[in-house]
Design an enzyme around this catalytic site. Structure first.
Site, PDB file in Angstrom:
ATOM      1  NE  ARG A  77      -3.570   2.207   2.838  1.00 41.59           N
ATOM      2  CZ  ARG A  77      -4.760   2.556   2.368  1.00 41.59           C
ATOM      3  NH1 ARG A  77      -5.383   1.762   1.504  1.00 41.59           N
ATOM      4  NH2 ARG A  77      -5.348   3.677   2.750  1.00 41.59           N
ATOM      5  CB  ILE A 110      -5.532   5.982  -1.232  1.00 36.93           C
ATOM      6  CG1 ILE A 110      -5.477   4.451  -1.132  1.00 36.93           C
ATOM      7  CG2 ILE A 110      -4.811   6.620  -0.072  1.00 36.93           C
ATOM      8  CD1 ILE A 110      -4.062   3.890  -1.153  1.00 36.93           C
ATOM      9  CB  SER A 111     -10.859   3.997   0.164  1.00 38.88           C
ATOM     10  OG  SER A 111     -11.628   4.687  -0.784  1.00 38.88           O
ATOM     11  CD  GLN A 112     -11.702   3.182   7.411  1.00 45.35           C
ATOM     12  OE1 GLN A 112     -12.765   3.519   6.889  1.00 45.35           O
ATOM     13  NE2 GLN A 112     -11.598   2.890   8.685  1.00 45.35           N
ATOM     14  N   PRO A 113      -8.298   1.414   4.469  1.00 42.73           N
ATOM     15  CG  PRO A 113      -6.162   0.841   5.252  1.00 42.73           C
ATOM     16  CD  PRO A 113      -7.177   1.943   5.289  1.00 42.73           C
TER      17      PRO A 113
END
Length: 223
Positions: free
Chosen positions: A39, A65-68
């Site tokens: 990531r 970039i979205s939260q995992p």
């Protein structure tokens, strides 16, 4: 293996254990992909030390970039088995497409911002993710020439699900997308069956706006 690699591997495994598995993600393929994809390579150098945090991050061009956990939740919801062709709308950083590439046969991803498109295409090439096919354009219209798709994932929020994306989904396929207003949306899972379209809510969420012919208009993007 150098010290940095060991550090990022540890951070990545901690992310999966504490943010993904601990919150109920159980799909082995999703978990394995989250443990595999680096990531930190999908964020700017200035934010590398925050790459595995429990939050979204800016990637430039007004995008994130979205939260995992959200990425894992959306991936698991598609119920992928390994041989699918998946369409992603909104390539962004490329991280979601990279996760999918570890699970399915081929990922087709569309990005409307040329700078992000060029950056992620180069990154995919450098990382040798050869089953990801990229396209620059309006994702709300789908990708007719490569349709139908076994699954569709939309990584931006719109007022409604674009009809072309439903039309390009196979019978038996699934589509996931944030739907709602400018600030808050509801994550909807759509299943296309012979008997019709069935929608399930997966709860509230907040995504950047889906801009395009079947999404928000360009002049509405900053409202």
């Amino acid at each position: 293996m150098n010290i940095d690699s060991i550090k990022y591997d540890r951070w990545r495994n901690n992310m999966v254990d504490q943010q993904i598995v601990a919150r109920g993600i159980t799909d082995p393929a999703t978990i394995d992909a989250m443990r595999t994809i680096p990531r930190h390579l999908f964020v700017s150098e200035a934010l590398i030390d925050n790459a595995y945090g429990d939050h979204p991050l800016p990637i430039g061009e007004g995008q994130t970039i979205s939260q995992p956990y959200i990425i894992a939740e959306m991936t698991q919801a598609l119920n992928l088995k390994g041989g699918e062709r998946v369409l992603e709308i909104g390539t962004g950083s490329g991280y979601q497409a990279a996760i999918l590439s570890q699970i399915v046969f081929r990922v087709y991803t569309i990005e409307r911002n040329n700078n992000l498109f060029l950056r992620t295409r180069k990154l995919f090439d450098n990382l040798k993710y050869h089953n990801i096919v990229t396209r620059y354009g309006d994702g709300t219209q789908g990708w007719v020439s490569e349709s139908p798709f076994d699954a569709v994932i939309v990584t931006a929020g719109g007022e409604k699900i674009p009809q072309p994306l439903i039309d390009q989904l196979t019978v038996g396929g699934r589509l996931i997308m944030p739907v709602g207003g400018h600030l808050i949306q509801e994550l909807l899972l759509v299943e296309k069956r012979k008997t019709g379209i069935f929608t399930t809510s997966m709860g509230g969420c907040r995504f950047v706006k889906l801009i395009g012919r079947h999404g928000w208009k360009e002049e509405e993007k900053d409202q």
